[in-house]
Design a protein around this motif. Sequence first.
Motif: not given
Length: 899
Positions: A191-194, A221-224
């Motif tokens: 998970l990407i956490d800005p 990169y994947t969009c969920v």
Amino acid sequence: MPLHLRPFVRWRCSLVFACLIFSCVGGEHTATVTHPLPAAFSDLLPHFLVEPDDVYIVKNKPVTLTCRSTPATQIYFKCNGEWVHQDDHLIERTVDPATGLPVMQVKIDISRQQVEKIFGLEDYWCQCVAWSTTGTQKSQKAYVRIAYLRKNFEEEPLGKEVALDQEVLLRCHPPEGVPTAEVEWQKNEELIDPKADPNFFITVDHNLIIKQARLADTGNYTCVAKNIVARRKSSSAAVIVYVNGGWSTWATWSACSAICGRGWQKRSRSCTNPAPLNGGTACEGQSVQTSACTATCPVDGGWSEWSKWSACGTDCTMWRSRECTQPAPGTGGKACQGLDLQSLNCTSEQCPQTVSGAEDVALYVGIVAVALCLTLLLVVLVLVYRRKKAGLDADVADSSILTTGFQPMSIKPTKPENSHLLTIQPDLTTTTTSYQGTLRSRHDMAQKFSMSNGPLLEPLPNGSQTLHNGKLPGEPGDFVSRLSSQSYFKTLPRDNVNTSYGTFNFLGGRLTLPNTGISLLIPPEAIPRGKIYEIYLTVQRKEDLRLPLAGCQTLLSPVVSCGPPGVVLTRPVIISMDHCSDACPENWAIRLKKQSYEGSWEDVLLLGEELVSEPYYCQLEAETCRVFTEQLGRFALVGESLSMAAAKRLKLLLFAPAYCSTLEYSIRVYCTDDTQDLIKEVMQMEAQLGGRLIDEPHVLLFKDSYHNLRLSIHDLPQAHWRSKLLTGYQEIPFYHIWSGSQRSLHCTFTLERLSVSTCELSCTLCVWQVEGEGQSFSLDFNISKDNRPLDSDFLLVDNSTPALAGPSAFQIPYLIRQKICSSLDAPCPNGADWRLLAQRLKLDRHMSFFASKASPTSVILDLWEAQHFHSGNLNQLAAIMAEIGKQEAMIFLVSDGEC
């Protein structure tokens, strides 16, 4: 209508209306029994304690709507304008114990089929109606919707190849759904956490922006999209961050191919500034240039001019030197013939001990003999008088103790009897008793040495601090606040963890940064008598201070600061710090850099070409550098490789979580310069992350071959573990390692065990430079039962005191040191002087530097103290003194001390 009949009529009307409603709702039931309210609450309208809320039907599961009211005789639901049948209501009646009012709760179930019957019309809604004897109330409308999430994204992210530092936009439009889907982004399934990484930004319309692409941002990169019904993942978009190659600066021209006459020479440059990476374009142009040259024929060496005479020493001797550099012998030419070092007795004006004429020798000898006898008699009388009157202080060491380490030279150094030479030292730190006045050399004019119970140092100007027993007063904050008020203190260190400081006078002392290999030796007499300096020593963080490096240059040592700058020193101090160059000095051009007051860095010394007239000098050992300097400031050691055989020592540190309860298990491999300060920094950082060493540190030679460092894991048991790395190996770019300015370079290998019960991990880690040598390490341990050795078993722990002042900072007692200098500074015809001491200690290369000092022996002993503070062998030094064979002088010293 009379007023007293109005409530009765209103009640009758409400009751009739309720009965009609109940008859209509019940169908075949023509009448319904109501529960009248108590008379005290007959005029209250019902109010809702619980009203129905909006709900979603997930798949085929029905939903329940709840309504609760007080006081209420009846409650019924109406859905889409129609009353719900009485039999579909679940009714529960209670009484509020606080108010005594009846409480009524009604529930109904709504199925998916009921909602789908009105498909295409407005949303399905329900509300409840409550009755009391006074009237009715309606609740809010609750909308019942069927939840769903389509499978196909309206827009999916697309892969891209971008240049370093370029902005990247990845678009994502999630599938249609009720309720509206939430969107999150993943990189390599994580998970990407800005908030944790500000380089990432997710827009309001769900697009991902990478502000400045880094090499570490390369990945999938994947969009969920997800709601209460399902979770959908888009296809992965591969983002590759590439680096276009750039030329390094041209290397120096090689030596001419011909020994004598016409030949060729060449120079080269490499596509490493930066090196092309991930498909970046290679450099255009030539990497090698050739040029014609003419080599000079053999040149015989010639002597340079004699240097200036050194200051007159206490033994009435001064020195001068010359070098075989004009010209230096080259291409097979002959070396210079003759002496490179000369000594000369000082004149009567320079040396007050020299007699004025030969005719007065007898007179002066007689006067001196009488004076010595009177002085000795006076000393004996004073000592006898003091003992009779008050007794000697038991804690003050007798002067004979300071000299008992010197025995007559008839004892051979190879016998074990010499093991006690130089080992008996005065204990000057056990009590508050200390010296008063000044300590003078053996041949001082006054020839006096007084001992009393006075303070060791004179009080500071403000009278607030005094140094006792080698301990430093004051708090770190006091020291920093005092010095920060001084205008010349421009670079005051603020990091107390990596800073040592203390107060020193002419007796000297030592500052040490524990577990960093960095220390500062302040020899006796380096600080002028009558002066007291507050001195600090600190190591700078590399990210706070970047040195200007060009071409093949690399940082070989920590950046060390000592100060305050501008203090006056009468002799050089010694800074000791680690370096990471290999043991082949012919592959390097190593320079000592110093930062000026304005902030620019200057080359102050080129190792191998030192000038004794300069205030800086350097001794390079296998892993340590000793810098002699008469000016405090900020220093660093920078190396420039002369060939691709030049190599830096790297330290490989392997860490993993101390405990693991999940399926994933990460191994971090740090590749840092082999200096103790960086190893300490990594250990502190891993302690905060909860990491632990899983193998002893390993040394790897990293060559100037412009190739990256590759790391890979092999031999994983496939039945229990698998690697989550997308490629077969990881790389650390060459210029990141070679510059020496990058902190905490590491690679992380994320492994996944197929079962939580799997605890045994065995694998092989390989680390190698592309087209070069490498190492492999076998790892085998239990990740849940942690029985590995402690981290302290792998690393040496330095428990030395950060600051020592006075005699406690040195191995050799002060008086014995003075006697050694007096004995060896004077030149001897057979060479049994300081030159033989330098040879025995393997310091022959620095003869010219020692000869330029007023007391060469003292500088040699300073260097010995800096090298052997933790492991000093006084017995070995005593054996060397015995080999030199200064028997007459040593017997004289012993007899003189016993008097």
